[in-house]
Design a protein around this motif. Sequence first.
Motif, PDB file in Angstrom:
ATOM      1  N   ALA A  95      -0.480   6.701   9.395  1.00 50.49           N
ATOM      2  CA  ALA A  95      -0.103   6.061   8.014  1.00 50.49           C
ATOM      3  C   ALA A  95       1.278   6.925   7.442  1.00 50.49           C
ATOM      4  O   ALA A  95       1.353   7.948   7.665  1.00 50.49           O
ATOM      5  CB  ALA A  95      -1.031   6.066   6.940  1.00 50.49           C
ATOM      6  N   THR A 133      -9.397   1.590  13.229  1.00 54.86           N
ATOM      7  CA  THR A 133      -8.891   2.576  12.512  1.00 54.86           C
ATOM      8  C   THR A 133      -9.594   3.928  12.359  1.00 54.86           C
ATOM      9  O   THR A 133     -10.858   3.751  12.404  1.00 54.86           O
ATOM     10  CB  THR A 133      -8.735   1.813  11.194  1.00 54.86           C
ATOM     11  N   CYS A 149      -6.178  -1.533   1.041  1.00 54.66           N
ATOM     12  CA  CYS A 149      -5.257  -0.873   1.861  1.00 54.66           C
ATOM     13  C   CYS A 149      -5.417  -1.634   3.265  1.00 54.66           C
ATOM     14  O   CYS A 149      -6.342  -1.875   3.946  1.00 54.66           O
ATOM     15  CB  CYS A 149      -5.819   0.616   2.100  1.00 54.66           C
ATOM     16  N   TRP A 151      -2.951  -2.419   7.222  1.00 61.02           N
ATOM     17  CA  TRP A 151      -2.021  -2.480   8.080  1.00 61.02           C
ATOM     18  C   TRP A 151      -1.304  -3.680   8.373  1.00 61.02           C
ATOM     19  O   TRP A 151      -1.704  -4.544   8.617  1.00 61.02           O
ATOM     20  CB  TRP A 151      -2.416  -1.851   9.617  1.00 61.02           C
ATOM     21  N   ILE A 200      -1.919  -9.131   9.229  1.00 64.19           N
ATOM     22  CA  ILE A 200      -2.440  -8.155   8.235  1.00 64.19           C
ATOM     23  C   ILE A 200      -3.655  -7.598   8.588  1.00 64.19           C
ATOM     24  O   ILE A 200      -4.758  -8.791   8.640  1.00 64.19           O
ATOM     25  CB  ILE A 200      -2.270  -8.272   6.672  1.00 64.19           C
ATOM     26  N   HIS A 203      -7.955  -1.437   6.847  1.00 58.09           N
ATOM     27  CA  HIS A 203      -7.779  -0.296   7.287  1.00 58.09           C
ATOM     28  C   HIS A 203      -9.418   0.075   7.214  1.00 58.09           C
ATOM     29  O   HIS A 203      -9.702   0.679   7.983  1.00 58.09           O
ATOM     30  CB  HIS A 203      -6.937   0.540   6.228  1.00 58.09           C
ATOM     31  N   ARG A 250       2.886  -0.903  10.905  1.00 53.52           N
ATOM     32  CA  ARG A 250       3.194   0.273   9.924  1.00 53.52           C
ATOM     33  C   ARG A 250       1.940  -0.102   8.815  1.00 53.52           C
ATOM     34  O   ARG A 250       1.444  -1.105   8.508  1.00 53.52           O
ATOM     35  CB  ARG A 250       4.741  -0.336   8.977  1.00 53.52           C
ATOM     36  N   GLY A 251       1.908   1.144   8.139  1.00 50.67           N
ATOM     37  CA  GLY A 251       0.924   1.292   7.141  1.00 50.67           C
ATOM     38  C   GLY A 251       0.680   2.455   6.456  1.00 50.67           C
ATOM     39  O   GLY A 251       1.616   3.452   6.745  1.00 50.67           O
ATOM     40  N   LEU A 252       0.020   2.773   5.354  1.00 50.83           N
ATOM     41  CA  LEU A 252      -0.957   1.843   4.713  1.00 50.83           C
ATOM     42  C   LEU A 252      -0.045   1.318   3.564  1.00 50.83           C
ATOM     43  O   LEU A 252       1.023   1.373   3.225  1.00 50.83           O
ATOM     44  CB  LEU A 252      -1.742   2.516   3.886  1.00 50.83           C
ATOM     45  N   LEU A 253      -0.481  -0.248   3.599  1.00 45.24           N
ATOM     46  CA  LEU A 253       0.091  -1.105   2.586  1.00 45.24           C
ATOM     47  C   LEU A 253      -0.940  -1.578   1.419  1.00 45.24           C
ATOM     48  O   LEU A 253      -2.152  -1.563   1.771  1.00 45.24           O
ATOM     49  CB  LEU A 253       0.773  -2.411   3.258  1.00 45.24           C
ATOM     50  N   TRP A 268       3.763  -7.030  -0.212  1.00 46.03           N
ATOM     51  CA  TRP A 268       3.043  -5.945   0.336  1.00 46.03           C
ATOM     52  C   TRP A 268       3.588  -4.553   0.152  1.00 46.03           C
ATOM     53  O   TRP A 268       4.903  -4.488   0.430  1.00 46.03           O
ATOM     54  CB  TRP A 268       2.730  -5.963   1.782  1.00 46.03           C
ATOM     55  N   ASN A 280      -4.482   4.500  13.094  1.00 46.23           N
ATOM     56  CA  ASN A 280      -4.675   2.921  13.595  1.00 46.23           C
ATOM     57  C   ASN A 280      -4.200   2.905  15.051  1.00 46.23           C
ATOM     58  O   ASN A 280      -3.113   2.953  15.394  1.00 46.23           O
ATOM     59  CB  ASN A 280      -3.969   1.711  12.907  1.00 46.23           C
TER      60      ASN A 280
END
Length: 295
Positions: A95, A133, A149, A151, A200, A203, A250-253, A268, A280
């Motif tokens: 993350a 995850t 949350c 990804w 999307i 998580h 990419r994350g976390l969102l 986001w 993840n």
Amino acid sequence: MFVYIVIDATHVYWEMEMSRITNADPIKRGSALSSTQLNQQFTEANAAFPMDGDNVRNEGLDQPAFDLNNATGKSGIILVAAAKDSQTTPVTATANAALDPADAPFTIQTWTVVQPVTTSDVIRVYWQFDYQTVANDSAPVNTPENNGCVWAVWLEYQDSFGSSWQAVPNQGDFEQGISGSPGSLTAWGTYTSQGYACTIVPHTVVLYDALYLPANNPRVLATHASTGYGDWIYSPPSNITIYGLRLRIRGLLDQKYDAVIGDPSNAWKLLLTSSGVQTNTVSRSDMSYLVMRKQ
């Protein structure tokens, strides 16, 4: 099932006839049911309509299949090209732990292609990926009233030979300014209006239960191994050649409703997390594309 055409002096139309099932000893309402009799009914049904590849294909008719040219009977759509690619080397994404600039996203799959797409074409890119995850009981995952949350996995391409990678049209890379003011941004991510080529995935699940859990002491449950799916459909305004496709993660969102200029809109938002504690792992990914042309 078979299909035939009936033609008279003024009309041309379709008629369909389904396979006929003949039961030698049909089950009667209110009678005792035995396994032997039930097996016989299914055997007779399968004899009339075997569940094989040919019948499944022949039954797979939908309305677009009959949306034909009235004069010629042609659909006017041809398949120009099709290809697929797979990636089986696991990729573990950690993350994001920095902002302005953010940590670089992780590449799941890179696919080298040379595919022209004209203004008469539509390209359809599809992908799927297996992921798992790992969640940690720390902020921002366990923040009260924050159970969103996620990804993001999105599609990038190269639109000229040797050029830099970029998100495909109508898709962002989850690092644009989405809040604050020009020159003084306070949040980064991607508006949902620029999310036409992304997937999307959640998580984790965070439980808050007043009966069993103390206040501000949530329980974080990691998700089970799962599969994500996505697609991108595009007709270019000018002729292009695609030299590569790749998937990024990419994350976390989390959700955000704000704007830098103009009216607020949904987005986001890229979050700040502790380094290495939320991950993840994508164990496999597959991509394919079709290029279709209207004649």
